[in-house]
Scaffold this motif. Structure first.
Motif, mmCIF file in Angstrom:
data_model
loop_
_atom_site.group_PDB
_atom_site.id
_atom_site.type_symbol
_atom_site.label_atom_id
_atom_site.label_comp_id
_atom_site.label_asym_id
_atom_site.label_seq_id
_atom_site.Cartn_x
_atom_site.Cartn_y
_atom_site.Cartn_z
ATOM 1 N N THR A 213 15.033 6.560 -6.767
ATOM 2 C CA THR A 213 14.605 7.439 -5.331
ATOM 3 C C THR A 213 14.279 6.037 -4.729
ATOM 4 O O THR A 213 13.218 5.149 -5.174
ATOM 5 N N ASN A 214 14.913 5.649 -3.279
ATOM 6 C CA ASN A 214 14.454 4.369 -3.075
ATOM 7 C C ASN A 214 13.959 4.279 -1.638
ATOM 8 O O ASN A 214 14.148 5.144 -0.651
ATOM 9 N N VAL A 215 13.020 3.305 -1.443
ATOM 10 C CA VAL A 215 12.456 3.393 0.116
ATOM 11 C C VAL A 215 12.527 2.385 0.557
ATOM 12 O O VAL A 215 12.668 1.436 -0.038
ATOM 13 N N VAL A 216 13.327 2.127 1.797
ATOM 14 C CA VAL A 216 13.193 0.387 2.319
ATOM 15 C C VAL A 216 13.034 0.254 3.996
ATOM 16 O O VAL A 216 13.483 1.703 4.334
ATOM 17 N N GLU B 236 13.007 0.403 -10.621
ATOM 18 C CA GLU B 236 12.292 -0.628 -11.507
ATOM 19 C C GLU B 236 11.012 -1.771 -11.163
ATOM 20 O O GLU B 236 9.703 -1.425 -11.400
ATOM 21 N N ASP B 237 11.904 -2.163 -10.139
ATOM 22 C CA ASP B 237 11.535 -3.043 -9.005
ATOM 23 C C ASP B 237 11.359 -1.952 -7.897
ATOM 24 O O ASP B 237 12.062 -2.305 -7.137
ATOM 25 N N LYS B 238 10.055 -1.602 -7.239
ATOM 26 C CA LYS B 238 10.105 -0.682 -6.303
ATOM 27 C C LYS B 238 11.124 -1.756 -4.836
ATOM 28 O O LYS B 238 11.106 -0.772 -4.261
ATOM 29 N N ALA C 222 0.566 -1.298 -0.113
ATOM 30 C CA ALA C 222 0.204 0.393 -0.200
ATOM 31 C C ALA C 222 0.930 1.212 -0.276
ATOM 32 O O ALA C 222 0.666 2.311 -0.382
ATOM 33 N N LEU C 223 1.654 1.080 0.917
ATOM 34 C CA LEU C 223 3.173 2.185 0.792
ATOM 35 C C LEU C 223 3.500 3.053 -0.870
ATOM 36 O O LEU C 223 2.870 3.867 -1.066
ATOM 37 N N PHE C 224 3.512 1.580 -2.004
ATOM 38 C CA PHE C 224 4.291 2.499 -2.671
ATOM 39 C C PHE C 224 3.510 2.730 -3.267
ATOM 40 O O PHE C 224 3.511 3.237 -4.222
ATOM 41 N N ARG C 225 2.401 1.570 -3.904
ATOM 42 C CA ARG C 225 1.209 2.150 -4.417
ATOM 43 C C ARG C 225 0.979 3.208 -4.326
ATOM 44 O O ARG C 225 0.882 4.322 -5.341
ATOM 45 N N GLU C 226 0.723 4.389 -3.231
ATOM 46 C CA GLU C 226 0.061 5.495 -2.879
ATOM 47 C C GLU C 226 1.053 6.305 -3.256
ATOM 48 O O GLU C 226 1.039 7.228 -3.897
ATOM 49 N N LEU C 227 2.389 5.652 -2.830
ATOM 50 C CA LEU C 227 3.670 6.601 -3.051
ATOM 51 C C LEU C 227 4.083 6.968 -4.776
ATOM 52 O O LEU C 227 3.740 8.131 -4.817
ATOM 53 N N GLU C 228 3.533 5.996 -5.135
ATOM 54 C CA GLU C 228 3.982 5.865 -6.428
ATOM 55 C C GLU C 228 2.525 7.542 -7.809
ATOM 56 O O GLU C 228 2.182 7.877 -8.310
ATOM 57 N N ARG C 229 1.000 6.853 -7.208
ATOM 58 C CA ARG C 229 0.428 7.749 -7.572
ATOM 59 C C ARG C 229 0.177 9.087 -7.366
ATOM 60 O O ARG C 229 -0.201 9.705 -7.734
ATOM 61 N N ALA C 230 0.136 9.082 -5.585
ATOM 62 C CA ALA C 230 0.770 10.686 -5.563
ATOM 63 C C ALA C 230 2.131 11.462 -5.443
ATOM 64 O O ALA C 230 1.831 12.425 -5.130
ATOM 65 N N SER C 231 3.776 11.354 -5.847
ATOM 66 C CA SER C 231 3.929 11.841 -6.067
ATOM 67 C C SER C 231 5.083 11.860 -7.422
ATOM 68 O O SER C 231 5.881 10.625 -7.560
ATOM 69 N N TYR C 232 4.762 13.206 -8.250
ATOM 70 C CA TYR C 232 4.899 12.940 -9.824
ATOM 71 C C TYR C 232 7.090 12.326 -9.466
ATOM 72 O O TYR C 232 7.608 12.184 -10.552
ATOM 73 N N VAL C 233 7.433 12.888 -8.779
ATOM 74 C CA VAL C 233 9.209 13.018 -8.247
ATOM 75 C C VAL C 233 9.212 11.591 -8.544
ATOM 76 O O VAL C 233 9.706 11.241 -9.212
ATOM 77 N N TYR C 234 7.947 10.773 -7.650
ATOM 78 C CA TYR C 234 8.901 9.135 -7.595
ATOM 79 C C TYR C 234 8.457 8.695 -9.105
ATOM 80 O O TYR C 234 9.733 7.839 -9.308
#
Lengths: 331, 331
Positions: free
Chosen positions: A307-310, A297-299, A279-291
């Protein structure tokens, strides 16, 4: 003897003090309960005694490089003055730095616990593993802490209060927070928030497992809720989806504002990473065009240059280790 | 001859080029329409010609300190590559730096227009007036630009995309934005957003003055709406209250995250400051405990040592002047 530094993790429950070598190996360790109800003077005396013991075990003051103390916020830095810390009732306006230095006869540097954890991740955790010295960390504990590391150093802001993303609204019309705001990230991504949301789903009849705890008068913990989610409890799954969406919205704001390359999710509640990451990556991808313009390619797989979230690399000792790092990497 | 720098403001409507002395006095100026519909090659040729003219008027290449170009974003920096700029259709993936350098035979530095404006405010506007070299600027124009200045330098982030607070949600369940997100600040605090909201209040029967424009087929502008609000038009007052609330929520997030001392509101739509400032400060005080701990006694009066939100000091030429400053204050 070799040089060493001392770190103090001043938690609402435990006071922990560690002595560390120049390459961050732990040489000595003392933990005592934080006697919050007996007031600041008692806690300060306990802290000074534990620090002295660790200094002695590490070889004495002659080789001491410095002492760093990680404290719950909010706190004015570099003065080290506590400002209504919600997890340390009765400690408002405590001059932590001044008072502790008086007791010890030694200089100490105060830092917020969330900044200390971020510093440890930068210099001994995710920052080292992924070869990156600018990062933004969110620590999911009783609250949600936040630390910003720019070029290897803590970003303090002008009054030492930077990194309070835990009290930024993700849903501004949401429930009220003790900070006075509404819909803060902390309400949806902290261990406390997870337990509250699980109880709500139980009252709505959607979490039989949480309901069973409530009926037995057993306190619900974030760890319980994670286990229930793994067992496919509907309410628990909804809760962790909300955790992920809240973190995704918060990260979207941070990515668009700061554009640092690395975002680290730590703290006890981050152990449930597999439950909230989708859900984190789904929402981040939707809400941030910079992201979207800079995402791997594989978040879920760290990719240099993007930009990496770990999840955090260090465990819950990062706050203690980070406090010990403060004297070396201070402003 | 004395040293000079050249700034270029590459707007969606006009291309403006200025030559500036070492103490930021304007020595020469050329403005031509941005022929967007004729494509990037024509715009680049026009830009190169205007730059050459300004260089000649200022004394020739021998005394040229550098050339800075402020461009609409998003843009990858320092490469100077445009990424789907909404106000420059057909310019996606344009290698602005490389192509312009080829035409000129000179080095140019590309910067986002919002960063350039913030740099100008830092070194010749609010930052000078209030003696402060860290600030966060929001530019209310067609969109909402954002620039971060830390210790006198632009904070770029790792891909040059920092400072996109205009596309952070203030109301995450709000209307859709062209960036893919919902409820972005830009939808509620830009000139475009102000005109849209005014039309909505007119359709709801709450803005007789805006309704009159619509009925005469006259486009509604933010300036019209500001005038109507001053004349006590109900809908226009609601619109500027929303502008203030959106800015207050956005500033609450920025104050809690960055803790810089100075926030500057600029751009054409900021002329209506008296109309939206009350709602801005009301919402900021409510939503940010960091602000409450550090706010001036009179929020509208600059107070050293506190968190201050002020209208921009420079006018709409800040983007042009800031572009000229980029060569001196580059990364």
């Amino acid at each position: 003897m070799a040089k060493f530094t001392v770190g103090v993790d001043m938690g609402g429950t435990n006071l922990r003090v560690g002595g560390y070598s120049a390459d961050w190996q732990r040489l000595a360790f003392v933990a005592v309960p934080t006697r919050v109800s007996e007031g600041p003077a008692v806690v300060l005396a306990d802290m000074a005694a534990a620090i002295r013991q660790v200094i002695d075990e590490c070889g004495g003051v002659a080789e001491l490089e410095g002492i760093g103390v990680g404290s719950p916020g909010p706190i004015e830095l570099p003065e080290g003055r506590l400002l209504q810390p919600p997890n340390l009732p009765g400690f408002h306006a405590l001059e932590l730095k001044t008072e502790l230095e008086k007791l010890l006869g030694l200089t100490v540097i105060i830092e917020s616990d969330a900044n200390a954890a971020a510093l440890a991740e930068a210099h001994a955790g995710a920052g080292v593993k992924y070869n990156n010295d600018s990062l933004c960390m969110l620590t999911l504990g009783t609250g949600v802490g936040n630390g910003l590391i720019f070029d290897g150093r803590i970003w303090h802001g002008f009054r030492g209060m930077a990194g309070e993303a835990g009290h930024v609204s993700v849903w501004p019309d949401g429930i009220h927070c003790t900070c006075g705001n509404r819909g803060c990230l902390e309400l949806f991504a902290s261990a406390t928030g997870i337990a509250r949301m699980a109880r709500e789903t139980a009252y709505e009849g959607r979490s039989p497992r949480t309901r069973a705890l409530i009926d037995r008068n057993v306190p619900v913990t974030a760890r319980d809720v994670a286990q229930f989610a793994e067992e496919n409890d509907e309410g628990a799954l909804i809760v962790y989806d909300t955790v992920g969406r809240a973190l995704g919205l918060s990260l979207a704001a941070l990515v668009n504002t700061l554009n640092v390359p690395l975002y680290v999710i730590g703290g006890g509640a981050s152990a449930a990473w597999p439950l909230f990451a989708p859900a984190l990556f789904r929402e981040l991808e939707r809400a941030s065009y910079v992201y979207r313009l800079t995402m791997p390619e594989d978040k879920m797989t760290f990719t240099p240059g993007m930009t990496n979230v770990v999840p955090a690399v260090l465990g819950t000792d990062s706050g203690l280790l980070g406090a010990a790092m403060v004297p070396r990497y201070q402003r």
